[in-house]
Design a protein around this motif. Structure first.
Motif, PDB file in Angstrom:
ATOM      1  N   ARG A 179      77.689  60.177  62.403  1.00  0.00           N
ATOM      2  CA  ARG A 179      78.808  60.814  63.119  1.00  0.00           C
ATOM      3  C   ARG A 179      80.042  60.924  62.246  1.00  0.00           C
ATOM      4  NH1 ARG A 179      82.518  58.036  66.095  1.00  0.00           N
ATOM      5  NH2 ARG A 179      81.085  56.280  66.348  1.00  0.00           N
ATOM      6  N   MET A 180      80.343  59.904  61.455  1.00  0.00           N
ATOM      7  CA  MET A 180      81.593  59.885  60.710  1.00  0.00           C
ATOM      8  C   MET A 180      81.465  60.378  59.274  1.00  0.00           C
ATOM      9  SD  MET A 180      83.580  56.520  62.105  1.00  0.00           S
ATOM     10  CE  MET A 180      85.124  57.274  61.582  1.00  0.00           C
ATOM     11  N   ALA A 181      80.254  60.347  58.718  1.00  0.00           N
ATOM     12  CA  ALA A 181      80.065  60.752  57.324  1.00  0.00           C
ATOM     13  C   ALA A 181      79.099  61.924  57.179  1.00  0.00           C
ATOM     14  CB  ALA A 181      79.579  59.572  56.488  1.00  0.00           C
ATOM     15  N   GLY A 182      77.984  61.894  57.896  1.00  0.00           N
ATOM     16  CA  GLY A 182      77.000  62.971  57.782  1.00  0.00           C
ATOM     17  C   GLY A 182      75.626  62.427  57.438  1.00  0.00           C
ATOM     18  N   THR A 183      74.734  63.317  57.043  1.00  0.00           N
ATOM     19  CA  THR A 183      73.369  62.927  56.686  1.00  0.00           C
ATOM     20  C   THR A 183      73.042  63.407  55.282  1.00  0.00           C
ATOM     21  OG1 THR A 183      72.464  64.950  57.655  1.00  0.00           O
ATOM     22  CG2 THR A 183      72.594  63.019  59.088  1.00  0.00           C
ATOM     23  N   PHE A 184      72.092  62.740  54.658  1.00  0.00           N
ATOM     24  CA  PHE A 184      71.672  63.093  53.309  1.00  0.00           C
ATOM     25  C   PHE A 184      70.447  64.006  53.394  1.00  0.00           C
ATOM     26  CE2 PHE A 184      74.044  59.193  52.583  1.00  0.00           C
ATOM     27  CZ  PHE A 184      74.776  59.505  51.446  1.00  0.00           C
ATOM     28  N   ALA A 185      70.672  65.258  53.744  1.00  0.00           N
ATOM     29  CA  ALA A 185      69.569  66.213  53.875  1.00  0.00           C
ATOM     30  C   ALA A 185      68.903  66.425  52.516  1.00  0.00           C
ATOM     31  CB  ALA A 185      70.089  67.543  54.413  1.00  0.00           C
TER      32      ALA A 185
ATOM     33  N   VAL B 149      63.966  66.344  36.592  1.00  0.00           N
ATOM     34  CA  VAL B 149      63.313  66.125  37.879  1.00  0.00           C
ATOM     35  C   VAL B 149      63.482  64.659  38.256  1.00  0.00           C
ATOM     36  CG1 VAL B 149      61.162  66.294  39.185  1.00  0.00           C
ATOM     37  CG2 VAL B 149      61.652  67.944  37.356  1.00  0.00           C
ATOM     38  N   TYR B 150      64.147  64.420  39.386  1.00  0.00           N
ATOM     39  CA  TYR B 150      64.402  63.064  39.864  1.00  0.00           C
ATOM     40  C   TYR B 150      63.600  62.791  41.133  1.00  0.00           C
ATOM     41  CZ  TYR B 150      68.649  63.304  36.941  1.00  0.00           C
ATOM     42  OH  TYR B 150      69.537  63.441  35.907  1.00  0.00           O
ATOM     43  N   ARG B 151      63.404  61.507  41.406  1.00  0.00           N
ATOM     44  CA  ARG B 151      62.874  61.073  42.698  1.00  0.00           C
ATOM     45  C   ARG B 151      63.988  60.331  43.424  1.00  0.00           C
ATOM     46  NH1 ARG B 151      59.166  56.464  42.036  1.00  0.00           N
ATOM     47  NH2 ARG B 151      61.112  55.327  42.256  1.00  0.00           N
ATOM     48  N   SER B 152      64.246  60.723  44.681  1.00  0.00           N
ATOM     49  CA  SER B 152      65.293  60.081  45.458  1.00  0.00           C
ATOM     50  C   SER B 152      64.860  58.688  45.891  1.00  0.00           C
ATOM     51  CB  SER B 152      65.624  60.923  46.696  1.00  0.00           C
ATOM     52  OG  SER B 152      66.522  60.235  47.543  1.00  0.00           O
ATOM     53  N   ASP B 153      65.778  57.728  45.748  1.00  0.00           N
ATOM     54  CA  ASP B 153      65.520  56.375  46.237  1.00  0.00           C
ATOM     55  C   ASP B 153      65.703  56.285  47.744  1.00  0.00           C
ATOM     56  OD1 ASP B 153      65.140  55.696  43.595  1.00  0.00           O
ATOM     57  OD2 ASP B 153      67.165  54.899  43.330  1.00  0.00           O
ATOM     58  N   GLY B 154      66.317  57.324  48.329  1.00  0.00           N
ATOM     59  CA  GLY B 154      66.514  57.367  49.776  1.00  0.00           C
ATOM     60  C   GLY B 154      67.767  56.642  50.227  1.00  0.00           C
ATOM     61  N   PRO B 155      68.355  57.053  51.347  1.00  0.00           N
ATOM     62  CA  PRO B 155      69.547  56.374  51.876  1.00  0.00           C
ATOM     63  C   PRO B 155      69.231  54.940  52.306  1.00  0.00           C
ATOM     64  CG  PRO B 155      69.218  58.535  52.906  1.00  0.00           C
ATOM     65  CD  PRO B 155      67.964  58.214  52.160  1.00  0.00           C
ATOM     66  N   LYS B 156      70.211  54.064  52.129  1.00  0.00           N
ATOM     67  CA  LYS B 156      70.079  52.697  52.629  1.00  0.00           C
ATOM     68  C   LYS B 156      70.076  52.705  54.163  1.00  0.00           C
ATOM     69  CE  LYS B 156      70.324  50.740  48.522  1.00  0.00           C
ATOM     70  NZ  LYS B 156      71.518  50.020  48.077  1.00  0.00           N
ATOM     71  N   ASP B 157      69.624  51.608  54.747  1.00  0.00           N
ATOM     72  CA  ASP B 157      69.552  51.536  56.211  1.00  0.00           C
ATOM     73  C   ASP B 157      70.905  51.792  56.861  1.00  0.00           C
ATOM     74  OD1 ASP B 157      66.864  51.024  56.106  1.00  0.00           O
ATOM     75  OD2 ASP B 157      67.059  48.842  56.344  1.00  0.00           O
ATOM     76  N   TRP B 158      71.991  51.276  56.252  1.00  0.00           N
ATOM     77  CA  TRP B 158      73.306  51.443  56.865  1.00  0.00           C
ATOM     78  C   TRP B 158      73.827  52.873  56.756  1.00  0.00           C
ATOM     79  CZ3 TRP B 158      77.058  52.938  53.411  1.00  0.00           C
ATOM     80  CH2 TRP B 158      76.883  52.600  52.064  1.00  0.00           C
ATOM     81  N   MET B 159      73.164  53.699  55.951  1.00  0.00           N
ATOM     82  CA  MET B 159      73.521  55.120  55.860  1.00  0.00           C
ATOM     83  C   MET B 159      72.774  55.967  56.888  1.00  0.00           C
ATOM     84  SD  MET B 159      73.353  55.597  51.713  1.00  0.00           S
ATOM     85  CE  MET B 159      74.002  54.380  50.574  1.00  0.00           C
ATOM     86  N   ARG B 160      71.909  55.328  57.682  1.00  0.00           N
ATOM     87  CA  ARG B 160      71.098  56.057  58.654  1.00  0.00           C
ATOM     88  C   ARG B 160      71.542  55.815  60.098  1.00  0.00           C
ATOM     89  NH1 ARG B 160      65.942  57.268  56.327  1.00  0.00           N
ATOM     90  NH2 ARG B 160      65.672  56.354  54.249  1.00  0.00           N
ATOM     91  N   THR B 161      72.591  55.027  60.277  1.00  0.00           N
ATOM     92  CA  THR B 161      73.001  54.656  61.630  1.00  0.00           C
ATOM     93  C   THR B 161      73.713  55.815  62.335  1.00  0.00           C
ATOM     94  OG1 THR B 161      75.151  53.839  60.909  1.00  0.00           O
ATOM     95  CG2 THR B 161      73.312  52.280  60.864  1.00  0.00           C
TER      96      THR B 161
END
Length: 222
Positions: free
Chosen positions: A186-192, A169-181
């Motif tokens: 548009r070019m990579a996707g989202t971390f659902a 069982v892991y806890r996500s550190d979450g996407p960095k700010d530059w991964m949320r732009t």
């Protein structure tokens, strides 16, 4: 997350030309660059490359290029990550090896053209590639292990080897700010499902041997 576009080594504009690059920290035979993108400097970079460079995630480097037939010079551009940046995954490339295909990043082996006999000019320049290239192929979100649950043993795999299964069982550190732009989405996707603090469960399989337990497989559940 694998990158669908915007990254990679792309010198197709010069595909019918023979050329070499000035020796640099990214092209020398002893080099091991961590490349997000590389290509001719006169080609416009992707929106993703531009955005990540402006945010300081990537560094831009210009390297002079010489063409064999004409002697003309141009410039190549390299966009690099920091070494072994944990925000990225890499494919390790060995330039010059047949199974890696042609990677047109190389320097001239000698400062001046080498002759075969007397005054005859060598047909092909001797080029030396970087020692290794780590090419970005994906973007990563960090996970912090919280606990191991559902330990089951002993069991046996189809080959009869003894295994132990469990759930991490892991806890996500979450996407960095530059991964949320918008550009990244548009070019990579989202971390659902990988928002900061989200719980992530992985199924683990350990094999038991004479040296103890070895992690054989790990895959997300669900």
């Amino acid at each position: 997350m694998l990158l669908r576009s915007g990254a990679g080594i792309d010198f197709r504009e010069w595909s019918n030309k023979r050329f070499w690059m000035q020796s640099s920290p990214w092209t020398a035979p002893t080099a091991h660059p961590f490349l997000f993108h590389a290509g001719p400097a006169d080609e416009a970079p992707s929106d993703l490359v531009t955005d990540l460079t402006q945010r300081g995630v990537l560094e831009r480097h210009v390297v002079p290029v010489t063409f064999k037939t004409s002697g003309a010079t141009e410039e190549a551009v390299f966009y690099t990550t920091s070494r072994n940046n944990p925000d990225f995954s890499y494919t390790l490339r060995q330039p010059g090896r047949l199974f890696d295909g042609y990677i047109p990043i190389a320097t001239l082996a000698y400062p001046e053209q080498v002759s075969k006999k007397g005054e005859e000019e060598r047909d092909e320049p001797l080029l030396l590639h970087p020692y290794l290239i780590s090419e970005v192929d994906g973007v990563c979100v960090g996970l912090t292990l919280r606990r191991i649950v559902d330990i089951r043993h002993p069991e046996h795999d189809p080959t009869g080897r003894e295994i132990i299964t469990a759930t991490a069982v892991y806890r996500s550190d979450g996407p960095k700010d530059w991964m949320r732009t918008p550009v990244f989405r548009r070019m990579a996707g989202t971390f659902a499902g990988l928002e900061a603090g989200a719980e992530v469960r992985h199924h683990l399989i350990y094999r038991k041997g004479t040296d103890g337990l070895t992690l054989f497989a790990e895959q997300p559940e669900g």
